[in-house]
Design a protein around this motif. Structure first.
Motif, PDB file in Angstrom:
ATOM      1  N   PRO A 150       0.833  -1.212   0.000  1.00 42.20           N
ATOM      2  CA  PRO A 150       0.000   0.000   0.000  1.00 42.20           C
ATOM      3  C   PRO A 150       0.862   1.255   0.000  1.00 42.20           C
ATOM      4  O   PRO A 150       1.951   1.279   0.582  1.00 42.20           O
ATOM      5  CB  PRO A 150      -0.798  -0.129   1.306  1.00 42.20           C
ATOM      6  N   LEU A 151       0.370   2.300  -0.633  1.00 45.86           N
ATOM      7  CA  LEU A 151       1.123   3.544  -0.731  1.00 45.86           C
ATOM      8  C   LEU A 151       1.001   4.403   0.518  1.00 45.86           C
ATOM      9  O   LEU A 151       1.869   5.234   0.783  1.00 45.86           O
ATOM     10  CB  LEU A 151       0.653   4.331  -1.961  1.00 45.86           C
ATOM     11  N   LEU A 152      -0.080   4.223   1.278  1.00 47.86           N
ATOM     12  CA  LEU A 152      -0.233   4.940   2.531  1.00 47.86           C
ATOM     13  C   LEU A 152       0.287   4.101   3.691  1.00 47.86           C
ATOM     14  O   LEU A 152       0.506   2.890   3.552  1.00 47.86           O
ATOM     15  CB  LEU A 152      -1.701   5.315   2.762  1.00 47.86           C
ATOM     16  N   ARG A 153       0.449   4.758   4.833  1.00 44.78           N
ATOM     17  CA  ARG A 153       0.980   4.109   6.028  1.00 44.78           C
ATOM     18  C   ARG A 153       0.040   4.370   7.211  1.00 44.78           C
ATOM     19  O   ARG A 153      -0.726   5.350   7.195  1.00 44.78           O
ATOM     20  CB  ARG A 153       2.371   4.649   6.355  1.00 44.78           C
ATOM     21  N   PRO A 154       0.108   3.531   8.230  1.00 42.14           N
ATOM     22  CA  PRO A 154      -0.717   3.789   9.420  1.00 42.14           C
ATOM     23  C   PRO A 154      -0.483   5.192   9.975  1.00 42.14           C
ATOM     24  O   PRO A 154       0.640   5.695  10.004  1.00 42.14           O
ATOM     25  CB  PRO A 154      -0.251   2.717  10.405  1.00 42.14           C
ATOM     26  N   HIS A 155      -1.592   5.843  10.379  1.00 40.01           N
ATOM     27  CA  HIS A 155      -1.582   7.169  10.998  1.00 40.01           C
ATOM     28  C   HIS A 155      -1.160   8.289  10.042  1.00 40.01           C
ATOM     29  O   HIS A 155      -0.841   9.393  10.494  1.00 40.01           O
ATOM     30  CB  HIS A 155      -0.698   7.183  12.248  1.00 40.01           C
ATOM     31  N   ASP A 156      -1.186   8.034   8.744  1.00 40.66           N
ATOM     32  CA  ASP A 156      -0.898   9.098   7.791  1.00 40.66           C
ATOM     33  C   ASP A 156      -1.942  10.205   7.890  1.00 40.66           C
ATOM     34  O   ASP A 156      -3.130   9.953   8.132  1.00 40.66           O
ATOM     35  CB  ASP A 156      -0.898   8.549   6.355  1.00 40.66           C
ATOM     36  N   ARG A 157      -1.472  11.426   7.688  1.00 43.14           N
ATOM     37  CA  ARG A 157      -2.353  12.575   7.474  1.00 43.14           C
ATOM     38  C   ARG A 157      -2.336  12.850   5.969  1.00 43.14           C
ATOM     39  O   ARG A 157      -1.298  13.203   5.420  1.00 43.14           O
ATOM     40  CB  ARG A 157      -1.872  13.804   8.240  1.00 43.14           C
ATOM     41  N   VAL A 158      -3.484  12.671   5.332  1.00 44.65           N
ATOM     42  CA  VAL A 158      -3.567  12.681   3.873  1.00 44.65           C
ATOM     43  C   VAL A 158      -4.279  13.937   3.396  1.00 44.65           C
ATOM     44  O   VAL A 158      -5.382  14.249   3.851  1.00 44.65           O
ATOM     45  CB  VAL A 158      -4.335  11.435   3.371  1.00 44.65           C
TER      46      VAL A 158
END
Length: 295
Positions: A35-43
């Motif tokens: 996945p390109l996102l990570r845990p706790h990302d602010r998007v």
């Protein structure tokens, strides 16, 4: 009493039996992109009309939160109808350069760890001259974001059949190619959207996805951004996301901005202090979203 088999023979036999299953399992895992996102990302999701309309749907964030409730993602929609990579649509009473400065300021307000850039739609609809400026503009924006220590994910544009621009299909293809090229040049991952919307997935004018279209788009984007299996988010979750999006919209695009922040602020500028009061409300809405998304 039968003789004991040498340990080396036992190990060899076990490895020989287990290896095909083990490597088949490794191959299966390797075939699944990370996945390109990570845990706790602010998007922060940034773009033009399609992105702005996403906030009224809530489909994308609902899909991501339902697939990965333990990640507790924070999502801010910074879409602006008609916006391009130069921020022209965001300018107020200043020059086009002011629009780009506003774009960077909007992103700064969202304070993201990662920015999703969905540009190329307006450029393709504006014609060849706009597409000719697209590569330089996208590269500039990505460079600015990376200098601010933001991760960047590029989203390829897709054709919307309502546009009547001459050579529109070819121009969309060019903006897709440019997006891929800038991703490679700047070492930024690209979520390549292959969606070809049908008439049932578009607004009547064919210029934007409808609710069914946003659901399809949310699934395809979520596959790349968070992985996991497609889910059916609850109506309660989508309602809460739309409510949170409205709170953030009113913070970063307040009504009567001329009186609050610009050349007439001498009349009502004292009320600008209330803009910051949205922050705890938005944070509380995020907490509620995470609670609802839990299985």
């Amino acid at each position: 009493m039968p003789a004991m088999r040498p340990l080396s023979l036992f190990v060899a036999t076990f490895v020989g039996f287990a290896a095909p299953c083990f490597f088949a399992s490794l191959s299966s895992v390797a075939d699944q992109p990370q996945p390109l996102l990570r845990p706790h990302d602010r998007v922060a999701i940034v773009g033009g009309t399609v992105v702005e309309r996403m906030q009224h749907s809530g489909q994308l964030e609902a899909q991501m939160q339902t697939r990965r409730p333990e990640w507790k993602l924070t999502v801010r929609n910074l879409g602006w109808s008609g916006d391009d990579v130069h921020g022209y649509a965001r300018k107020r009473f200043d020059s086009p350069k002011g629009g780009y400065a506003r774009l960077l300021a909007d992103i700064e307000l969202a304070n993201p760890t990662v920015v999703l850039l969905a540009y190329g739609f307006a450029e393709a609809s504006d014609g060849e001259d706009a597409v000719a400026r697209f590569s330089e503009g996208l590269k500039r924006l990505v460079d600015h974001l990376k200098q601010a220590n933001r991760r960047v994910i590029l989203i390829t544009p897709f054709a919307l059949p309502g546009y009547k621009t001459e050579n529109y299909q070819a121009l969309i293809a060019q903006t897709r190619q440019i997006t891929q090229a800038i991703g490679s040049e700047t070492d930024s991952p690209v979520a390549s959207i292959q969606w070809e919307p049908s008439g049932e997935q578009l607004t009547a004018d064919g210029l934007c996805p409808n609710e069914a279209g946003f659901a399809v788009l949310a699934n395809e984007l979520s596959d790349a951004l968070v992985g996991g299996d497609s889910q059916r988010p609850s109506h309660e979750l989508r309602e809460q996301i739309v409510r949170k999006n409205e709170l953030f919209f009113n913070q970063y695009r307040p009504q009567n901005e001329t009186y609050l922040l610009l050349f007439r602020k001498h009349e009502q500028g004292n009320n600008a202090a209330e803009i910051a009061e949205f922050t705890p409300l938005i944070q509380s809405a995020d907490e509620k979203i995470w609670q609802i998304a839990r299985p």
